[in-house]
Design a protein around this motif. Structure first.
Motif, PDB file in Angstrom:
ATOM      1  N   ALA A   1      31.465  42.023  40.140  1.00 21.40           N
ATOM      2  CA  ALA A   1      30.860  42.892  39.130  1.00 21.40           C
ATOM      3  C   ALA A   1      29.434  43.258  39.514  1.00 21.40           C
ATOM      4  O   ALA A   1      29.008  44.416  39.360  1.00 21.40           O
ATOM      5  CB  ALA A   1      30.880  42.210  37.769  1.00 21.40           C
TER       6      ALA A   1
ATOM      7  N   THR B   1      32.691  39.026  33.030  1.00 17.88           N
ATOM      8  CA  THR B   1      31.657  39.942  33.536  1.00 17.88           C
ATOM      9  C   THR B   1      30.898  40.657  32.427  1.00 17.88           C
ATOM     10  O   THR B   1      30.096  41.548  32.708  1.00 17.88           O
ATOM     11  CB  THR B   1      32.296  40.987  34.471  1.00 17.88           C
TER      12      THR B   1
ATOM     13  N   GLY C   1      30.831  47.239  35.760  1.00 16.20           N
ATOM     14  CA  GLY C   1      31.732  46.911  36.859  1.00 16.20           C
ATOM     15  C   GLY C   1      33.145  47.360  36.536  1.00 16.20           C
ATOM     16  O   GLY C   1      33.377  48.482  36.103  1.00 16.20           O
ATOM     17  N   THR C   2      34.101  46.472  36.727  1.00 14.75           N
ATOM     18  CA  THR C   2      35.500  46.796  36.462  1.00 14.75           C
ATOM     19  C   THR C   2      35.853  46.451  35.024  1.00 14.75           C
ATOM     20  O   THR C   2      35.716  45.306  34.595  1.00 14.75           O
ATOM     21  CB  THR C   2      36.427  46.019  37.416  1.00 14.75           C
TER      22      THR C   2
END
Length: 590
Positions: free
Chosen positions: A269, A301, A378-379
């Motif tokens: 992340a 994250t 991030g994701t």
């Protein structure tokens, strides 16, 4: 055996054997010029080499292997290099992901079947790193990894360009009429100008960093450029360390703990790393029986900002990242978000390895207090009626204006069908359209290809629209970008809701709320599901099967893969490969 005695060597079952078996094992090895002294009980270190001229990213690994051998000899071990299957993104069709599990299986079987006490794994291109880690973790003999390193920065007409990302951007500029075919050919040699894997924070660089963050690659090793002499010094030191790993009996199972996976997820992340890391970490966790769920990639994250200003999300490339201090700086900067007590292959903890890390360029690697992007960039892991088992989206690579979006679907059953229509000036799209491309999941393609970032329709590019929401059961290259919802599970080929979407349906994306929903009432969806079941039974079903790959899944590996591959939220490993096989010595047959 006293507590001071060294651990029993696996290799002694071969090389210390008496009578006919010992004669066979030692005699045939001596045809390579080895003297009898190498069979004196010293650790035998395998060097698993994914070198191949068909895998450009790994084509220098023979030289890296020689450096490893020097280190093994220095430490009193016997180095024995062996080839592994090699998976190269630029050339392999239909997709290297079809073969990741096969490579992992080959590494596992090779390690278990041979007189090896430990192994150094040499990888580079995207799938070679997770495949080798998966295979070695399954056998659980002492192991460490040395990745091949990134290429030098690409240089094109006075500016840096990044591998993969430049391919997408420059080819889109050509489609929009801003570049010529000759311009594109000139850029080819400018982008790939040295040994090594992609120098963007694509999947190759991401997985190299994951190997380091997990503790399986020596600290600082992920970012050293492939042509830098320090890459070879690291390889030699890793050869020495491999002998010590055997003497200490430090195995992957002691390194690849739950806390190590949490570290890797948070580091990914902070890097704005590839969405492919999600699939590979899930698969690797399954091999070492560490419980890990897709939803945890989001939970773990939530407080992690993006610290690395790296292409494709930012400006810089891996060469810059290394000079700025590399991954140890990122890990140190994350502070208490990292489990610093995790042991690494060096025998030292993550905290010990990164305590002295210094940042030399705060433009490239930012602080938690002043990050490149805020936490949550991030994701993202999505759930909803269109992806009940989950889907992912790389927030840092998406257009912020599209992260909350409601639009009408334009549906294609295969990526080939969409590609054929993408340049049609009459394609019924506008900037609010949601492109849906299915039939590209693990079973449906088969192989789970990197086609989720399908190109923006030409008619929109010409109008200045550079991004739109794209949804698929495929993956996306780590070098790619765009508002792309990926890994939709269950995939369309197994009857997931993606198979029921029709052109004109309303789809709602809510990334802040972590939702992806198909706005169609349940009665209508039930009717469509019944119709799809009838079509599938008669052989007329769309959105899956064999057509996507342009190959048959009726024989060989593709058949075995299709019958046993799990869904994206399970890491797309084969169902019979979860858990380990162990390092026990097989029966001899002589």
């Amino acid at each position: 055996m006293s507590t001071n005695d060294p651990p029993a060597r696996r290799s002694s079952a071969w090389f210390a054997a008496e009578g006919r078996n010992g004669f066979i094992h030692r005699s045939w090895m001596r045809n390579q010029g080895f003297g009898p002294e190498v069979f004196d009980g010293r650790p035998v270190i395998g060097i698993g080499n994914s070198w191949s001229e068909l895998t450009p990213c790994n084509a220098h690994l023979r030289d890296v292997a020689e450096a490893v051998k020097r280190g093994v000899w220095e430490a009193g071990g016997l180095p024995l290099e062996f080839p592994s299957m090699s998976l190269g993104e630029p050339l392999m069709r239909p997709t290297t992901m079809l073969y990741r599990n096969l490579m992992a299986m080959e590494v596992e079987e090779t390690l278990r079947a041979n007189p090896l006490d430990g192994v150094v794994l040499l990888s580079g291109c995207d799938k070679t790193t997770p495949a080798m880690l998966m295979g070695a973790a399954s056998v659980d003999i002492p192991a460490l990894m040395v990745t091949g390193g990134p290429m030098l920065n690409g240089k094109f007409r006075g500016r840096d360009i990044g591998s993969g990302t430049a391919v997408w951007k420059l080819s889109e500029e050509m489609r929009a009429g801003k570049l010529t075919e000759e311009d594109l050919r000139e850029a080819e040699g400018c982008m790939s100008r040295s040994r090594g894997h992609c120098m963007t924070m694509g999947t190759a660089s991401t997985m190299a960093c994951m190997a380091e963050a997990l503790g399986m690659q020596p600290s600082g090793g992920a970012a050293i450029p492939a042509v830098d002499a320090r890459r070879y010094a690291l390889a030699q030191a890793s050869g020495r360390r491999a002998v010590q790993l055997v003497e200490e009996d430090l195995r992957p199972s002691r390194v690849l703990t739950r806390e190590a996976f949490e570290n890797a997820i948070r580091v990914n992340a902070a890097l704005g790393g590839s969405t492919n890391a999600v699939v590979h970490l899930l698969a690797l966790a399954g091999r070492v029986e560490v419980p890990l769920e897709l939803a945890e990639f989001d939970r773990l994250t939530a407080e992690v900002p993006v610290l690395a200003d790296m292409v494709p999300s930012g400006r810089f490339l891996m060469e810059d990242f290394y000079y700025a201090g590399g991954l140890p700086v990122v890990i140190r900067e994350l502070g208490d978000l990292i489990h610093r007590g995790c042991v690494t292959v060096t025998g030292r903890t993550v905290g010990e390895e990164t305590a002295g890390a210094e940042c030399y360029d705060r433009e490239v690697i930012r602080t938690v207090a002043e990050p490149f992007m805020p936490a949550g960039a991030g994701t993202a892991v999505l759930h909803g009626s269109l992806c009940p088992d989950g889907a992912v989206l790389k927030v840092s690579a998406a257009d912020p204006r599209l992260l909350t979006h409601r639009g009408r679907a334009l549906v294609f059953d295969t990526v080939e069908e969409y590609t054929a229509a993408a340049d049609d000036p009459a394609l019924p799209v506008d900037s609010s359209t949601v492109l849906v491309v299915r039939g590209a999941g693990p079973k449906g393609y088969p192989g789970f290809p990197e086609v989720g970032n399908v190109p923006v329709p030409k008619v929109l590019l010409e109008a200045g629209v550079e991004d739109l929401v794209r949804i698929s059961d495929a993956r996306m290259s780590g070098t790619g970008y765009g508002t792309c919802v990926l890994h939709v599970a269950p995939e369309s080929a197994v009857g997931g809701p993606l198979a029921l979407v029709r052109t004109g349906d309303t789809v709602e994306l809510d990334v802040p709320g972590r939702r992806l929903d198909l706005c169609v009432d349940e009665a209508e969806l039930a009717s469509r599901a019944d119709e799809l079941a009838r079509q599938t039974a008669s052989g007329d079903g769309a959105g899956g099967g064999e057509g996507g790959a342009g190959r048959s899944a009726r024989r060989g590996w593709a058949k075995l893969y299709t019958e046993h591959v799990m869904q994206a939220d399970r890491g797309a490993d084969l169902d019979f490969l979860t858990g380990g096989s162990g390092s026990g010595v097989p029966r001899h047959s002589h």
